[in-house]
Design an enzyme around this catalytic site. Structure first.
Site, short mmCIF file in Angstrom:
data_model
loop_
_atom_site.label_atom_id
_atom_site.label_comp_id
_atom_site.label_asym_id
_atom_site.label_seq_id
_atom_site.Cartn_x
_atom_site.Cartn_y
_atom_site.Cartn_z
CG ASP A 41 17.69 77.29 -39.04
OD1 ASP A 41 17.79 76.91 -40.22
OD2 ASP A 41 18.34 76.76 -38.11
CG ASN A 43 11.73 77.67 -43.77
OD1 ASN A 43 10.76 77.80 -43.03
ND2 ASN A 43 12.46 78.70 -44.16
N GLY A 44 13.54 73.57 -44.23
CA GLY A 44 13.82 72.29 -44.89
C GLY A 44 13.57 71.11 -43.97
NE ARG A 54 16.71 71.87 -48.24
CZ ARG A 54 17.10 72.22 -47.02
NH1 ARG A 54 17.09 71.32 -46.04
NH2 ARG A 54 17.49 73.45 -46.76
CG HIS A 58 12.28 77.35 -48.41
ND1 HIS A 58 13.05 77.86 -47.39
CD2 HIS A 58 13.05 76.43 -49.07
CE1 HIS A 58 14.24 77.27 -47.41
NE2 HIS A 58 14.26 76.40 -48.42
CG ASN A 89 21.06 80.74 -47.92
OD1 ASN A 89 20.20 81.55 -47.55
ND2 ASN A 89 21.56 79.83 -47.09
#
Length: 279
Positions: A41, A43-44, A54, A58, A89
């Protein structure tokens, strides 16, 4: 694409060392979690904090996954399950969904030979519907290429949700009952587990989530029923094997009783946890 898995028991390469020279702590094997589930969790948020799109977060998280797998090998974890794309998602923007589909596909293509050289067995858990055919192809290719490996098993959870997995298992059992192949009174926890995506996957011992969030977000909710939860403040792109090792140290100190209890009133040691009571 045709792939040929290498024979079981072949020599494998050790993972690259951590740039700092850090080595894993010495923990008795019985206190090392067998199965670590990882929610990657942040990454963005990592990207947004740097003024980046964003998707750059990733991309940066790819190296973190590789390093955590390397750390799992070095400390003796047997299974790592990574939450790569959840059934929820799909609600993200179409652009981000398209990126994530292509990114998961390309990561598998780029990294499968390296994983194979380390002796990593790659597996896939998740639903087929809606998933890009090209992603399924890469998942199946990686599974076939690495099927004889045994250093560590990396389960890529793509289009996966814990509730979806349980619902799918319930449907499969219902079909068996309706067809007369299974009696309802034979359905118990042990039988139910055989209908999960990866029925031979052991229960989660350590559940690790990055970026400060403290919830499991529908990840392996059946397998993680007795998992020890460890939450990291760092976003996923800032995580490496040293964070995994610290989480394993935390796990090793936990008192795991699985619903049991220890009565110290009979003269047992007060305050601490005996080695025999830890698990």
């Amino acid at each position: 694409m045709s792939v040929v898995p290498l024979p079981a028991g072949r020599p494998v390469e050790p993972p690259y060392p951590h740039p700092s020279g850090a080595r894993p702590p010495e923990i008795p094997k019985e206190f090392v979690p067998r199965h670590v589930a990882v929610v990657m969790d942040g990454n963005g948020r990592w990207a947004n904090a740097r003024g980046l799109p964003r998707v750059e977060g990733h991309k940066a998280g790819e190296a973190s996954l590789l390093d955590v797998v390397a750390g799992a090998i070095e400390i003796g974890v047997e299974h790592v399950s990574a939450y790569a794309f959840s059934t929820e998602n799909w609600s993200r923007s179409p652009d981000e969904v398209r990126f994530l589909m292509g990114f998961n596909r390309d990561v598998l293509r780029r990294r499968r030979d390296l994983m194979n050289s380390w002796g990593v067995r790659v597996r896939w858990a998740g639903r087929r519907p809606r998933l890009w055919r090209s992603v399924i192809n890469e998942l199946e290719t990686a599974e076939e290429l690495t099927r004889n490996n045994s250093t560590v098993t990396l389960t890529m959870c793509v289009n996966y949700g814990g509730r979806a997995e349980i619902a799918d298992a319930a449907q499969a059992i219902a079909r068996e009952v309706a067809a007369g192949r299974l009696k309802p009174d034979k359905v118990n926890e042990k039988l139910f587990a055989r209908y999960l995506d990866e029925p031979d996957l052991p229960d989660v011992d350590l559940f690790l989530r990055s970026s400060g969030e403290q919830r499991i977000s529908n990840f392996m909710i059946w397998q993680a029923a007795y998992a020890e939860l460890v939450f990291l403040d760092e976003p996923w792109p800032d995580v490496d094997r040293r964070h995994l090792w610290r989480a394993v140290e935390t796990y090793a100190r936990r008192d795991r009783r699985y619903g049991g209890a220890v009565d110290r009133a009979d003269g047992g040691s007060a305050g601490g946890v005996d080695e025999a009571d830890r698990r």
